[in-house]
Scaffold this motif. Structure first.
Motif, PDB file in Angstrom:
ATOM      1  N   THR A 143       0.810  -1.209   0.000  1.00 30.28           N
ATOM      2  CA  THR A 143       0.000   0.000   0.000  1.00 30.28           C
ATOM      3  C   THR A 143       0.849   1.268   0.000  1.00 30.28           C
ATOM      4  OG1 THR A 143      -0.180  -0.166   2.402  1.00 30.28           O
ATOM      5  CG2 THR A 143      -2.031  -1.019   1.101  1.00 30.28           C
ATOM      6  N   ARG A 144       0.433   2.210  -0.829  1.00 30.13           N
ATOM      7  CA  ARG A 144       1.016   3.543  -0.966  1.00 30.13           C
ATOM      8  C   ARG A 144      -0.163   4.505  -0.846  1.00 30.13           C
ATOM      9  NH1 ARG A 144       5.277   6.303  -3.660  1.00 30.13           N
ATOM     10  NH2 ARG A 144       4.602   8.180  -4.752  1.00 30.13           N
ATOM     11  N   PRO A 145      -0.553   4.870   0.383  1.00 28.66           N
ATOM     12  CA  PRO A 145      -1.754   5.681   0.545  1.00 28.66           C
ATOM     13  C   PRO A 145      -1.596   7.103   0.005  1.00 28.66           C
ATOM     14  CG  PRO A 145      -0.647   5.406   2.641  1.00 28.66           C
ATOM     15  CD  PRO A 145       0.077   4.554   1.658  1.00 28.66           C
ATOM     16  N   VAL A 146      -2.686   7.589  -0.546  1.00 24.60           N
ATOM     17  CA  VAL A 146      -2.779   8.963  -1.035  1.00 24.60           C
ATOM     18  C   VAL A 146      -3.845   9.652  -0.188  1.00 24.60           C
ATOM     19  CG1 VAL A 146      -3.334  10.446  -2.996  1.00 24.60           C
ATOM     20  CG2 VAL A 146      -2.137   8.272  -3.369  1.00 24.60           C
ATOM     21  N   PHE A 147      -3.457  10.757   0.442  1.00 25.38           N
ATOM     22  CA  PHE A 147      -4.360  11.549   1.279  1.00 25.38           C
ATOM     23  C   PHE A 147      -4.605  12.863   0.551  1.00 25.38           C
ATOM     24  CE2 PHE A 147      -1.435   9.036   3.844  1.00 25.38           C
ATOM     25  CZ  PHE A 147      -2.300   8.282   4.614  1.00 25.38           C
ATOM     26  N   ALA A 148      -5.853  13.222   0.310  1.00 28.19           N
ATOM     27  CA  ALA A 148      -6.125  14.439  -0.464  1.00 28.19           C
ATOM     28  C   ALA A 148      -7.410  15.113  -0.005  1.00 28.19           C
ATOM     29  CB  ALA A 148      -6.221  14.098  -1.951  1.00 28.19           C
ATOM     30  N   VAL A 149      -7.443  16.423  -0.236  1.00 27.32           N
ATOM     31  CA  VAL A 149      -8.666  17.192  -0.036  1.00 27.32           C
ATOM     32  C   VAL A 149      -9.102  17.701  -1.407  1.00 27.32           C
ATOM     33  CG1 VAL A 149      -8.225  17.831   2.360  1.00 27.32           C
ATOM     34  CG2 VAL A 149      -7.331  19.273   0.541  1.00 27.32           C
ATOM     35  N   MET A 150     -10.397  17.721  -1.645  1.00 26.73           N
ATOM     36  CA  MET A 150     -10.895  18.102  -2.955  1.00 26.73           C
ATOM     37  C   MET A 150     -10.974  19.617  -3.108  1.00 26.73           C
ATOM     38  SD  MET A 150     -13.696  15.126  -3.598  1.00 26.73           S
ATOM     39  CE  MET A 150     -14.466  15.281  -2.007  1.00 26.73           C
ATOM     40  N   GLY A 151     -11.557  20.295  -2.137  1.00 28.08           N
ATOM     41  CA  GLY A 151     -11.690  21.746  -2.218  1.00 28.08           C
ATOM     42  C   GLY A 151     -12.288  22.182  -3.537  1.00 28.08           C
ATOM     43  N   ASP A 152     -11.803  23.299  -4.068  1.00 26.69           N
ATOM     44  CA  ASP A 152     -12.278  23.797  -5.358  1.00 26.69           C
ATOM     45  C   ASP A 152     -11.548  23.136  -6.516  1.00 26.69           C
ATOM     46  OD1 ASP A 152     -14.014  25.532  -4.088  1.00 26.69           O
ATOM     47  OD2 ASP A 152     -12.562  27.177  -4.039  1.00 26.69           O
ATOM     48  N   ARG A 153     -10.567  22.324  -6.214  1.00 25.15           N
ATOM     49  CA  ARG A 153      -9.716  21.705  -7.234  1.00 25.15           C
ATOM     50  C   ARG A 153     -10.443  20.580  -7.978  1.00 25.15           C
ATOM     51  NH1 ARG A 153      -4.571  21.129  -8.777  1.00 25.15           N
ATOM     52  NH2 ARG A 153      -3.898  22.811  -7.444  1.00 25.15           N
ATOM     53  N   ALA A 154     -11.329  19.843  -7.321  1.00 23.92           N
ATOM     54  CA  ALA A 154     -11.897  18.645  -7.927  1.00 23.92           C
ATOM     55  C   ALA A 154     -13.298  18.361  -7.383  1.00 23.92           C
ATOM     56  CB  ALA A 154     -10.989  17.462  -7.635  1.00 23.92           C
ATOM     57  N   TYR A 155     -14.056  17.597  -8.153  1.00 22.57           N
ATOM     58  CA  TYR A 155     -15.393  17.173  -7.731  1.00 22.57           C
ATOM     59  C   TYR A 155     -15.371  15.823  -7.036  1.00 22.57           C
ATOM     60  CZ  TYR A 155     -17.147  20.967 -10.585  1.00 22.57           C
ATOM     61  OH  TYR A 155     -17.384  22.207 -11.101  1.00 22.57           O
ATOM     62  N   THR A 156     -14.334  15.034  -7.332  1.00 16.35           N
ATOM     63  CA  THR A 156     -14.211  13.707  -6.721  1.00 16.35           C
ATOM     64  C   THR A 156     -12.789  13.541  -6.199  1.00 16.35           C
ATOM     65  OG1 THR A 156     -13.447  12.566  -8.718  1.00 16.35           O
ATOM     66  CG2 THR A 156     -15.852  12.735  -8.389  1.00 16.35           C
ATOM     67  N   LEU A 157     -12.600  12.568  -5.353  1.00 18.93           N
ATOM     68  CA  LEU A 157     -11.272  12.289  -4.838  1.00 18.93           C
ATOM     69  C   LEU A 157     -10.338  11.845  -5.965  1.00 18.93           C
ATOM     70  CD1 LEU A 157      -9.548  12.228  -2.309  1.00 18.93           C
ATOM     71  CD2 LEU A 157     -10.341   9.903  -1.889  1.00 18.93           C
ATOM     72  N   TRP A 158     -10.849  11.050  -6.894  1.00 21.46           N
ATOM     73  CA  TRP A 158     -10.064  10.614  -8.050  1.00 21.46           C
ATOM     74  C   TRP A 158      -9.502  11.824  -8.790  1.00 21.46           C
ATOM     75  CZ3 TRP A 158      -7.623   6.883 -10.535  1.00 21.46           C
ATOM     76  CH2 TRP A 158      -7.411   6.985 -11.900  1.00 21.46           C
ATOM     77  N   ASP A 159     -10.307  12.857  -8.980  1.00 26.25           N
ATOM     78  CA  ASP A 159      -9.865  14.055  -9.696  1.00 26.25           C
ATOM     79  C   ASP A 159      -8.851  14.874  -8.897  1.00 26.25           C
ATOM     80  OD1 ASP A 159     -11.579  13.496 -11.832  1.00 26.25           O
ATOM     81  OD2 ASP A 159     -13.229  14.618 -10.933  1.00 26.25           O
ATOM     82  N   ALA A 160      -8.836  14.719  -7.582  1.00 21.86           N
ATOM     83  CA  ALA A 160      -7.925  15.485  -6.735  1.00 21.86           C
ATOM     84  C   ALA A 160      -6.512  14.909  -6.737  1.00 21.86           C
ATOM     85  CB  ALA A 160      -8.455  15.536  -5.297  1.00 21.86           C
ATOM     86  N   ILE A 161      -6.360  13.677  -7.179  1.00 24.43           N
ATOM     87  CA  ILE A 161      -5.039  13.040  -7.184  1.00 24.43           C
ATOM     88  C   ILE A 161      -4.241  13.548  -8.384  1.00 24.43           C
ATOM     89  CG2 ILE A 161      -3.782  10.854  -7.351  1.00 24.43           C
ATOM     90  CD1 ILE A 161      -6.181   9.530  -6.004  1.00 24.43           C
ATOM     91  N   PRO A 162      -3.063  14.109  -8.146  1.00 20.74           N
ATOM     92  CA  PRO A 162      -2.241  14.611  -9.250  1.00 20.74           C
ATOM     93  C   PRO A 162      -1.903  13.494 -10.253  1.00 20.74           C
ATOM     94  CG  PRO A 162      -1.438  15.465  -7.174  1.00 20.74           C
ATOM     95  CD  PRO A 162      -2.459  14.415  -6.846  1.00 20.74           C
ATOM     96  N   ALA A 163      -1.835  13.891 -11.510  1.00 17.45           N
ATOM     97  CA  ALA A 163      -1.569  12.923 -12.591  1.00 17.45           C
ATOM     98  C   ALA A 163      -0.261  12.171 -12.374  1.00 17.45           C
ATOM     99  CB  ALA A 163      -1.556  13.648 -13.936  1.00 17.45           C
ATOM    100  N   ASP A 164       0.751  12.817 -11.805  1.00 14.60           N
ATOM    101  CA  ASP A 164       2.025  12.126 -11.550  1.00 14.60           C
ATOM    102  C   ASP A 164       1.833  10.869 -10.715  1.00 14.60           C
ATOM    103  OD1 ASP A 164       3.273  14.200 -12.846  1.00 14.60           O
ATOM    104  OD2 ASP A 164       4.680  14.628 -11.241  1.00 14.60           O
ATOM    105  N   GLU A 165       0.903  10.896  -9.787  1.00 15.45           N
ATOM    106  CA  GLU A 165       0.697   9.754  -8.879  1.00 15.45           C
ATOM    107  C   GLU A 165       0.026   8.585  -9.553  1.00 15.45           C
ATOM    108  OE1 GLU A 165       2.044   9.214  -5.981  1.00 15.45           O
ATOM    109  OE2 GLU A 165       3.002  11.150  -6.269  1.00 15.45           O
ATOM    110  N   LEU A 166      -0.661   8.839 -10.656  1.00 11.70           N
ATOM    111  CA  LEU A 166      -1.334   7.758 -11.345  1.00 11.70           C
ATOM    112  C   LEU A 166      -0.353   6.926 -12.172  1.00 11.70           C
ATOM    113  CD1 LEU A 166      -4.553   9.655 -12.425  1.00 11.70           C
ATOM    114  CD2 LEU A 166      -4.176   8.212 -10.417  1.00 11.70           C
ATOM    115  N   HIS A 167       0.902   7.387 -12.268  1.00 12.91           N
ATOM    116  CA  HIS A 167       1.907   6.660 -13.036  1.00 12.91           C
ATOM    117  C   HIS A 167       2.878   5.902 -12.142  1.00 12.91           C
ATOM    118  CE1 HIS A 167       0.365   8.632 -16.560  1.00 12.91           C
ATOM    119  NE2 HIS A 167       0.542   9.794 -15.980  1.00 12.91           N
ATOM    120  N   VAL A 168       2.672   5.928 -10.836  1.00 17.26           N
ATOM    121  CA  VAL A 168       3.540   5.186  -9.901  1.00 17.26           C
ATOM    122  C   VAL A 168       2.898   3.816  -9.669  1.00 17.26           C
ATOM    123  CG1 VAL A 168       4.472   5.095  -7.567  1.00 17.26           C
ATOM    124  CG2 VAL A 168       4.335   7.286  -8.770  1.00 17.26           C
ATOM    125  N   HIS A 169       3.672   2.770  -9.899  1.00 17.50           N
ATOM    126  CA  HIS A 169       3.140   1.405  -9.716  1.00 17.50           C
ATOM    127  C   HIS A 169       4.038   0.631  -8.796  1.00 17.50           C
ATOM    128  CE1 HIS A 169       0.191   2.054 -12.835  1.00 17.50           C
ATOM    129  NE2 HIS A 169       1.140   2.505 -13.604  1.00 17.50           N
TER     130      HIS A 169
END
Length: 169
Positions: A143-169
């Protein structure tokens, strides 16, 4: 890293991850993590500043122990803890870092948390700002947990995660 060698941090959902508080500036985060060195880069796709905090001893190619993302207006909005070298983050007695994803997921479900699954199959508890990403470590996935707040940046938690993090496996 052996669990006994990791620092222990507490996650307070949508407020803080150990000494890091959502909304703080990069300078405040660097002061809070004074025992780690930081490498800053701009992430254009997310209009964010990325800070990779590393321990001084590991080789330079070793992934940072903690990665933090800062928006211009909202400050710190996302914290990612590395499965191999990051601190152990605990929420309600559940250790979230460097474990088998199925074990963490079972413990979250046992606390009656409503989990959903993101497009890549990672579990999330949106109300807690928590996504359980998986990171390959040798022949195992931890596990590599991602902790995020959505605020005005995103409508969902998925959208709040920076694109760089989606490329770490």
């Amino acid at each position: 890293m052996a669990d006994a060698d990791r620092e222990r941090w507490t996650y307070v959902p949508l407020i803080s991850v150990g000494p890091l508080r959502f909304g703080m500036s990069p300078a405040e985060a660097a002061a809070a993590l004074e025992n780690l060195t930081a490498e800053l880069t701009e992430v254009r796709a997310d209009s964010a500043l990325k800070a990779e905090f590393r321990r001084p001893a590991p080789p330079p190619w070793f992934r940072g122990a903690v990665t933090a993302y800062f928006g211009t207006l909202e400050g710190l909005f996302c914290v990612v803890v590395d499965a191999q070298s990051g601190p152990q983050v605990v929420m309600d007695g559940i250790e979230l870092v460097g474990r088998a994803p199925s074990h963490v997921e079972a413990e979250l479900k046992a606390q009656d948390l409503a989990l959903r699954y993101q497009p890549e199959g990672d579990s999330e508890a949106e109300g807690l700002g928590l996504t359980m990403r998986a990171q390959r470590t040798g022949d195992v996935v931890l596990t590599r947990p991602v902790f995020a707040v959505m605020g005005d940046r995103a409508y969902t938690l998925w959208d709040a995660i920076p694109a760089d993090e989606l490329h770490v496996h």
